[in-house]
Write a protein that holds these residues in place. Structure first.
Motif, short mmCIF file in Angstrom:
data_model
loop_
_atom_site.label_atom_id
_atom_site.label_comp_id
_atom_site.label_asym_id
_atom_site.label_seq_id
_atom_site.Cartn_x
_atom_site.Cartn_y
_atom_site.Cartn_z
N GLY A 138 34.82 15.66 25.86
CA GLY A 138 34.96 14.46 26.47
C GLY A 138 35.10 13.04 25.79
N PRO A 139 33.93 12.28 25.76
CA PRO A 139 34.23 10.91 25.10
C PRO A 139 33.98 11.16 23.62
CG PRO A 139 32.03 11.25 26.22
CD PRO A 139 32.76 12.32 26.73
N LEU A 140 33.50 12.32 22.94
CA LEU A 140 33.61 12.28 21.58
C LEU A 140 35.19 12.71 20.88
CD1 LEU A 140 30.27 14.52 20.96
CD2 LEU A 140 30.66 11.92 20.81
N PRO A 141 35.34 12.41 20.04
CA PRO A 141 36.52 12.47 19.20
C PRO A 141 36.67 14.01 19.16
CG PRO A 141 35.22 11.23 17.83
CD PRO A 141 34.58 11.17 19.01
N PRO A 142 37.75 14.81 19.27
CA PRO A 142 37.89 16.11 18.72
C PRO A 142 37.66 16.36 17.42
CG PRO A 142 39.97 15.39 19.04
CD PRO A 142 39.02 14.29 19.42
N GLY A 143 36.64 17.60 16.71
CA GLY A 143 36.27 17.78 15.57
C GLY A 143 37.38 18.62 14.87
N GLY A 196 24.95 18.20 35.04
CA GLY A 196 26.31 17.33 35.73
C GLY A 196 27.50 18.07 35.67
N ASP A 197 28.74 17.52 35.79
CA ASP A 197 30.05 17.83 35.94
C ASP A 197 31.11 17.46 34.81
OD1 ASP A 197 29.54 19.87 38.20
OD2 ASP A 197 29.48 18.09 39.39
N ASP A 198 30.47 16.63 33.89
CA ASP A 198 31.16 15.81 33.14
C ASP A 198 30.54 15.71 31.82
OD1 ASP A 198 30.58 12.72 32.96
OD2 ASP A 198 30.42 13.53 35.02
N ALA A 199 31.24 15.62 30.57
CA ALA A 199 30.59 15.48 29.31
C ALA A 199 29.76 14.27 29.26
CB ALA A 199 31.63 15.54 27.99
N SER A 256 24.61 21.79 17.20
CA SER A 256 25.77 21.40 17.76
C SER A 256 26.90 21.61 17.04
CB SER A 256 25.58 19.91 18.07
OG SER A 256 26.89 19.35 18.67
N ILE A 257 28.02 22.12 17.70
CA ILE A 257 29.35 22.49 16.90
C ILE A 257 29.85 21.17 16.53
CG2 ILE A 257 31.59 23.66 16.83
CD1 ILE A 257 30.12 25.78 18.36
N PRO A 258 30.23 20.24 17.52
CA PRO A 258 30.73 18.99 17.25
C PRO A 258 29.59 18.04 16.58
CG PRO A 258 31.12 19.61 19.69
CD PRO A 258 29.97 20.31 18.96
N ASP A 259 30.23 17.14 15.93
CA ASP A 259 28.93 16.21 15.36
C ASP A 259 28.75 15.07 16.27
OD1 ASP A 259 29.34 17.33 12.80
OD2 ASP A 259 31.13 16.17 12.32
N MET A 260 27.51 15.13 16.60
CA MET A 260 26.81 14.21 17.68
C MET A 260 26.82 12.63 17.45
SD MET A 260 27.31 16.43 20.21
CE MET A 260 26.48 15.65 21.63
N PRO A 261 26.61 11.77 18.11
CA PRO A 261 26.38 10.48 18.04
C PRO A 261 25.17 10.37 17.25
CG PRO A 261 27.19 10.64 20.16
CD PRO A 261 26.94 11.95 19.67
N ALA A 262 24.93 9.32 16.40
CA ALA A 262 23.82 9.09 15.74
C ALA A 262 22.61 8.91 16.36
CB ALA A 262 23.92 7.71 14.77
N ASP A 263 22.35 8.40 17.63
CA ASP A 263 21.51 8.45 18.32
C ASP A 263 20.83 9.51 18.72
OD1 ASP A 263 23.41 8.71 20.01
OD2 ASP A 263 22.92 7.03 21.44
N PHE A 264 21.67 10.68 18.61
CA PHE A 264 20.90 12.18 19.10
C PHE A 264 19.93 12.58 18.06
CE2 PHE A 264 24.12 12.10 22.08
CZ PHE A 264 23.64 13.32 23.07
#
Length: 422
Positions: free
Chosen positions: A53-58, A197-200, A88-96
Motif C-alpha cells: 500500500g503506502p510503502l514504496p515497492p521493494g 483491517g482490510d487495507d495496508a 518483514s520482507i519489505p523495509d518498514m518505516p523507521a518508527d517500527f
C-alpha cells in the motif's frame, strides 16, 4: 512470479507460483507444500515483493527453500544478515524499529550483547523453576476442559498455557493478561483482516498501536521493578548488569514484544497443530498414548517439523556469495522458508507423513543452526510436552471436531480456532 523455461528434461514448471501473492497463502496446506516441492528442484527463485500500500515497492527477494540452503544461510550470519529486518520482507518505516527492533533483527556484536543479557531468563535453573508452574497451569487447563466439555480448543486450551507462563515469567498482573494476548495477536496477524483491517494503511496503524501498547505495559512494570525488585524476569532484566552491560528502555520494550509474541503465539500454534495432527493420524495418537514418556520427545519434534509454526525469516546479503547455483549480490534480500526446508525429501524420508518415531529429525522449526536459534526452544518443548501429557491424563479422547480456521498469514502457520470434542 518465479520463472522457469520449459526445456526437455527440465525440473517441474514453477511459473504459476508466486510467494508474494496473498492468495497463495490461502490455498490448502497440501497445495502449498506441493508448490514448495516444485521450487526445491530449482535454484533459488526471485520474486517481486508483496504490495504494501503506502510503502514504496521493494526490490524483490530470493526464496531459499531447501534444507541445505536454509541451514547454510543460518550458519553464515556474516553474509546473510538479520539487519535491517528479519521479520518483514519489505523495509518498514523507521518508527517500527522502536517496537520491533529486538535481537531477532540484530547482528553481532549488538545481537550477542543483547542475547547475553536476556539469556538470564532462560538458564537451566530458571527453566527448572518454571517446570512446576507449567505443570500446575497445564493440569488446571486440562481439568477445566473436562468440565467445560466440547469447545474451541485454541481459546480454551492452546492459547492459555503459553500466555500465563510468559506473563508470570515477566510478573504481569493477571488482569492484564488479556491485553497481552490481544496485542500479540495483532503483531503476528500476517494479512488477516480480522485483526488488521482490510487495507495496508490500517494494518500498519494497528501494528504500531499494538507495539506501543505492549511496550507501554512493560515500561510501567519496569519502573515498578526498578523501585521494588521482585523475583521475576522483568526485575532480572531491568536490573541486569552483565560485564557492565544493561538494557535500555527501548531494548527492554522490544524484547518483551518479541517474548510475548514468539513465546505466546508460536507455542499456542504448536499445541493446536498437535491436536490436529494426532486427530488426523489416529495410529500415531495411539502410539503416543500407549507410552507417553517414551514417545513424547519425538512427538513434539515432529509436530514442530510438520507444522512449522514460523514459516520464514528474512536475511539481507552483505557481500557477493554463491550458493546452490545462484550468485547473490550485496544488498539482495533472501527469505529462509523453514516450512519448505522441513519437507525436503533429500533430508526427510516421506516428509509429508506425520511420524512421531522419526529419527533423526533435523528440522529447522526453531530456526537454523547459528546465533539466531530460538532462545525459548527448550521452554516451548516443555510447554507442548506438559500440555499433551495433561490432556492424556485428563481427557484422553479429546480430538479436533472439525477443520481449523486458519490465520491468513504468510509468516505464521496459525490456527485461530478449532472445535474439539471428547
Amino acid at each position: 512470479m518465479a520463472q522457469s523455461p520449459p526445456t526437455a528434461g527440465a525440473p517441474p514448471d514453477i511459473s504459476d507460483i508466486d510467494l508474494s501473492d496473498n492468495e497463495f497463502w490461502k490455498r490448502p496446506l497440501e497445495e502449498r507444500h506441493a508448490a514448495f516441492a516444485r521450487l526445491r528442484s530449482h535454484p533459488p527463485q526471485f520474486f517481486a515483493e508483496p504490495d504494501m500500500g503506502p510503502l514504496p515497492p521493494g526490490p524483490g527477494y530470493y526464496a531459499l527453500v531447501t534444507h541445505a540452503d536454509v541451514a547454510e544461510a543460518s550458519r553464515e550470519p556474516g553474509v546473510f544478515a538479520s539487519e535491517p529486518s528479519a521479520i518483514s520482507i519489505p523495509d518498514m518505516p523507521a518508527d517500527f524499529s522502536e517496537y520491533f527492533g529486538s535481537l531477532i533483527n540484530l547482528d553481532d556484536p549488538r545481537h550477542a550483547r543483547l542475547r547475553r543479557v536476556v539469556s538470564r531468563g532462560f538458564t537451566p535453573r530458571m527453566l527448572a523453576r518454571l517446570q512446576e508452574d507449567v505443570e500446575r497451569h497445564a493440569a488446571g487447563i486440562a481439568d477445566d476442559l473436562r468440565t467445560t466439555g466440547p469447545c474451541d480448543f485454541v481459546s480454551h486450551v492452546a492459547a492459555r498455557l503459553p500466555l500465563v507462563v510468559i506473563c508470570e515469567m515477566m510478573g504481569i498482573p493477571e488482569e492484564r493478561h488479556r491485553e497481552v494476548l490481544e496485542n500479540s495477536n495483532v503483531v503476528l496477524a500476517g494479512n488477516d483482516p480480522d485483526y488488521l483491517g482490510d487495507d495496508a494503511e490500517t494494518a500498519m496503524t494497528r501494528l504500531l498501536e499494538a507495539g506501543e501498547n505492549l511496550s507501554g505495559l512493560l515500561a510501567e512494570l519496569a519502573a515498578q521493578r526498578r523501585a521494588e525488585p521482585t523475583p521475576d524476569l522483568t526485575s532480572a532484566l531491568v536490573n541486569a548488569n552483565v560485564d557492565g552491560e544493561s538494557l535500555t528502555d527501548q531494548e527492554l520494550g522490544s524484547f518483551f514484544i518479541l517474548l510475548a509474541v514468539a513465546g505466546n503465539e508460536t507455542t499456542r500454534n504448536a499445541i493446536s497443530h498437535g491436536l490436529r495432527l494426532l486427530t488426523e493420524n489416529p495410529r500415531q495418537r495411539d502410539l503416543l498414548w500407549s507410552d507417553f514418556d517414551t514417545h513424547a520427545p519425538g512427538a513434539v519434534e515432529e509436530i514442530v517439523r510438520h507444522a512449522s509454526p514460523v514459516i520464514w525469516m528474512r536475511r539481507t546479503v552483505t557481500r557477493d556469495y554463491e550458493m546452490n547455483g545462484r550468485t547473490f549480490r550485496a544488498g539482495d534480500k533472501t527469505v529462509l522458508y523453514y516450512a519448505s526446508a522441513n519437507r525436503d525429501s533429500s533430508v526427510f524420508d516421506d516428509p509429508d507423513t506425520f511420524d512421531i518415531t522419526r529419527k533423526p529429525n533435523p528440522h529447522l522449526g526453531f530456526g537454523g543452526p547459528g546465533p539466531h536459534f530460538c532462545l525459548g526452544a527448550h521452554l516451548a518443548r516443555r510447554e507442548v510436552t506438559v500440555m499433551l501429557r495433561e490432556l492424556h491424563r485428563s481427557v484422553p479422547t479429546v480430538r479436533a471436531a472439525a477443520p481449523p480456521k486458519r490465520l491468513a498469514s504468510n509468516f505464521v502457520n496459525g490456527i485461530k480456532s478449532m472445535p474439539c470434542e471428547f
